[in-house]
Design a protein around this motif. Structure first.
Motif, PDB file in Angstrom:
ATOM      1  N   ILE A  26       9.850   8.149  -0.217  1.00  0.00           N
ATOM      2  CA  ILE A  26       9.997   9.228  -1.295  1.00  0.00           C
ATOM      3  C   ILE A  26       9.817  10.445  -0.552  1.00  0.00           C
ATOM      4  O   ILE A  26       9.052  10.757   0.152  1.00  0.00           O
ATOM      5  CB  ILE A  26       8.960   9.015  -2.351  1.00  0.00           C
ATOM      6  CG1 ILE A  26       9.131   7.374  -2.938  1.00  0.00           C
ATOM      7  CG2 ILE A  26       8.811  10.087  -3.399  1.00  0.00           C
ATOM      8  CD1 ILE A  26       7.617   7.232  -3.649  1.00  0.00           C
ATOM      9  N   VAL A  27      10.713  11.602  -1.054  1.00  0.00           N
ATOM     10  CA  VAL A  27      10.441  13.018  -0.821  1.00  0.00           C
ATOM     11  C   VAL A  27      10.137  13.830  -2.120  1.00  0.00           C
ATOM     12  O   VAL A  27      11.025  13.677  -2.978  1.00  0.00           O
ATOM     13  CB  VAL A  27      11.370  13.541   0.117  1.00  0.00           C
ATOM     14  CG1 VAL A  27      11.155  15.066   0.143  1.00  0.00           C
ATOM     15  CG2 VAL A  27      11.433  13.023   1.397  1.00  0.00           C
ATOM     16  N   ASP A  28       8.957  14.507  -2.025  1.00  0.00           N
ATOM     17  CA  ASP A  28       8.892  15.145  -3.326  1.00  0.00           C
ATOM     18  C   ASP A  28       9.601  16.383  -3.139  1.00  0.00           C
ATOM     19  O   ASP A  28       8.789  17.575  -2.159  1.00  0.00           O
ATOM     20  CB  ASP A  28       7.414  15.331  -3.732  1.00  0.00           C
ATOM     21  CG  ASP A  28       6.955  16.254  -5.043  1.00  0.00           C
ATOM     22  OD1 ASP A  28       7.752  16.979  -5.634  1.00  0.00           O
ATOM     23  OD2 ASP A  28       5.932  15.809  -5.311  1.00  0.00           O
ATOM     24  N   MET A  44       0.810  -1.237  -0.048  1.00  0.00           N
ATOM     25  CA  MET A  44      -0.107  -0.026  -0.020  1.00  0.00           C
ATOM     26  C   MET A  44       0.717   1.231  -0.030  1.00  0.00           C
ATOM     27  O   MET A  44       2.017   1.076   0.657  1.00  0.00           O
ATOM     28  CB  MET A  44      -0.942   0.127   1.317  1.00  0.00           C
ATOM     29  CG  MET A  44      -2.102   1.058   1.229  1.00  0.00           C
ATOM     30  SD  MET A  44      -3.157   0.589   0.029  1.00  0.00           S
ATOM     31  CE  MET A  44      -4.722   0.903   0.657  1.00  0.00           C
ATOM     32  N   GLN A  45       0.437   2.279  -0.640  1.00  0.00           N
ATOM     33  CA  GLN A  45       0.973   3.429  -0.905  1.00  0.00           C
ATOM     34  C   GLN A  45       0.232   4.505   0.129  1.00  0.00           C
ATOM     35  O   GLN A  45      -0.896   4.750   0.193  1.00  0.00           O
ATOM     36  CB  GLN A  45       1.367   4.176  -2.280  1.00  0.00           C
ATOM     37  CG  GLN A  45       1.953   3.033  -2.975  1.00  0.00           C
ATOM     38  CD  GLN A  45       1.835   3.627  -4.436  1.00  0.00           C
ATOM     39  OE1 GLN A  45       0.597   4.268  -4.914  1.00  0.00           O
ATOM     40  NE2 GLN A  45       2.734   3.227  -5.349  1.00  0.00           N
ATOM     41  N   GLY A  53      -8.033   7.283   3.776  1.00  0.00           N
ATOM     42  CA  GLY A  53      -7.456   5.977   4.177  1.00  0.00           C
ATOM     43  C   GLY A  53      -5.896   5.769   3.924  1.00  0.00           C
ATOM     44  O   GLY A  53      -5.204   4.928   4.452  1.00  0.00           O
ATOM     45  N   ARG A  54      -5.367   6.782   3.006  1.00  0.00           N
ATOM     46  CA  ARG A  54      -4.062   6.639   2.804  1.00  0.00           C
ATOM     47  C   ARG A  54      -3.167   8.079   3.071  1.00  0.00           C
ATOM     48  O   ARG A  54      -2.110   8.245   2.678  1.00  0.00           O
ATOM     49  CB  ARG A  54      -3.839   6.326   1.099  1.00  0.00           C
ATOM     50  CG  ARG A  54      -4.389   5.148   0.802  1.00  0.00           C
ATOM     51  CD  ARG A  54      -4.772   4.557  -0.595  1.00  0.00           C
ATOM     52  NE  ARG A  54      -3.507   5.113  -1.118  1.00  0.00           N
ATOM     53  CZ  ARG A  54      -3.176   5.092  -2.303  1.00  0.00           C
ATOM     54  NH1 ARG A  54      -4.338   5.305  -3.088  1.00  0.00           N
ATOM     55  NH2 ARG A  54      -1.927   5.299  -2.990  1.00  0.00           N
ATOM     56  N   ASP A  88       4.207  -0.290   1.339  1.00  0.00           N
ATOM     57  CA  ASP A  88       5.051  -0.480   0.184  1.00  0.00           C
ATOM     58  C   ASP A  88       5.878   0.659  -0.068  1.00  0.00           C
ATOM     59  O   ASP A  88       7.181   0.575  -0.383  1.00  0.00           O
ATOM     60  CB  ASP A  88       4.223  -1.091  -0.903  1.00  0.00           C
ATOM     61  CG  ASP A  88       3.680  -2.129  -0.763  1.00  0.00           C
ATOM     62  OD1 ASP A  88       4.185  -3.153   0.087  1.00  0.00           O
ATOM     63  OD2 ASP A  88       2.377  -2.466  -1.041  1.00  0.00           O
ATOM     64  N   SER A  89       5.420   1.685   0.238  1.00  0.00           N
ATOM     65  CA  SER A  89       5.606   3.336  -0.256  1.00  0.00           C
ATOM     66  C   SER A  89       5.097   4.327   0.575  1.00  0.00           C
ATOM     67  O   SER A  89       3.940   4.285   0.707  1.00  0.00           O
ATOM     68  CB  SER A  89       5.285   3.618  -1.764  1.00  0.00           C
ATOM     69  OG  SER A  89       5.815   4.709  -2.253  1.00  0.00           O
ATOM     70  N   ILE A  90       6.015   5.219   0.925  1.00  0.00           N
ATOM     71  CA  ILE A  90       5.660   6.314   1.780  1.00  0.00           C
ATOM     72  C   ILE A  90       6.275   7.443   0.975  1.00  0.00           C
ATOM     73  O   ILE A  90       7.506   7.543   0.950  1.00  0.00           O
ATOM     74  CB  ILE A  90       6.055   6.155   3.373  1.00  0.00           C
ATOM     75  CG1 ILE A  90       5.464   5.050   3.781  1.00  0.00           C
ATOM     76  CG2 ILE A  90       5.941   7.468   4.086  1.00  0.00           C
ATOM     77  CD1 ILE A  90       6.018   4.478   5.028  1.00  0.00           C
ATOM     78  N   GLU A  91       5.398   8.423   0.693  1.00  0.00           N
ATOM     79  CA  GLU A  91       5.839   9.789   0.317  1.00  0.00           C
ATOM     80  C   GLU A  91       5.635  11.003   1.229  1.00  0.00           C
ATOM     81  O   GLU A  91       4.756  10.838   1.891  1.00  0.00           O
ATOM     82  CB  GLU A  91       4.934  10.090  -0.996  1.00  0.00           C
ATOM     83  CG  GLU A  91       5.358  11.413  -1.500  1.00  0.00           C
ATOM     84  CD  GLU A  91       4.895  11.720  -3.093  1.00  0.00           C
ATOM     85  OE1 GLU A  91       5.352  12.684  -3.960  1.00  0.00           O
ATOM     86  OE2 GLU A  91       3.899  11.048  -3.243  1.00  0.00           O
TER      87      GLU A  91
END
Length: 174
Positions: free
Chosen positions: A143-145, A1-2, A40-41, A113-116
């Protein structure tokens, strides 16, 4: 999940006691990102201090009163606040630069799975929370934008993006 974590995008860091020019420009892109992740995300942190702030270690080193619980400065800024409400984002109050995953264990996802990460201030709370989340989720892509983070010191912002890459964080939009 992201998942998306909006770090400390609060009034005091945008147009309040620790605000700086350009921080307000992150509002629309962060709000759009929040909406794209949906319900939810999305999680958001709030730098949270009490009236005794100036007597704390942080307050002695940064003697600018900010993000006092319940004040306007503590609240999330602008369109981002509305977007977080729309998606029913989960708040995490933090009392230091990085969230305490033990205190937040009841609201943090079991797996990721992925965290921004997006928000403020890149060289203090964003980097601190990237490290916390990388430790909590060692197999997740962090991830950092770069287009959605900033610092009052643009040179320091660039340096911390380099440090994040050195920590195996994916920096996008640089």
């Amino acid at each position: 999940m992201q998942y998306l974590f909006v770090i400390d995008y609060q009034n005091d860091f945008v147009d309040g006691s620790l605000g700086f020019p350009g921080a307000e420009k992150l509002d629309a892109p962060i709000a759009a990102k929040v909406r794209s992740y949906g319900k939810g995300r999305v999680f958001f942190t709030r730098d949270t201090h009490g009236q005794d702030y100036l007597s704390t270690r942080e307050g002695r080193n940064l003697p600018v009163v900010h993000c006092i619980r319940g004040t306007r400065g503590w609240q999330v800024y602008g369109e981002t606040a509305r977007a977080l409400q729309e998606v029913e984002a989960t708040p995490i109050d933090k009392y230091s630069f990085g969230m305490d995953p033990g205190e937040a264990k009841d609201v943090l996802p079991e797996n990721a799975d992925s965290i921004e990460l997006v928000g403020l201030v890149s060289n203090i709370c964003v980097v601190s929370n990237a490290v916390v989340l990388q430790t909590r989720y060692p197999e997740a892509k962090i991830i950092v934008d770069a287009a959605c983070v900033a610092s009052n010191d643009p040179e320091m912002n660039e340096k911390v993006l380099d440090v994040l890459e050195g920590l195996q964080v994916t920096v996008t939009n640089r």
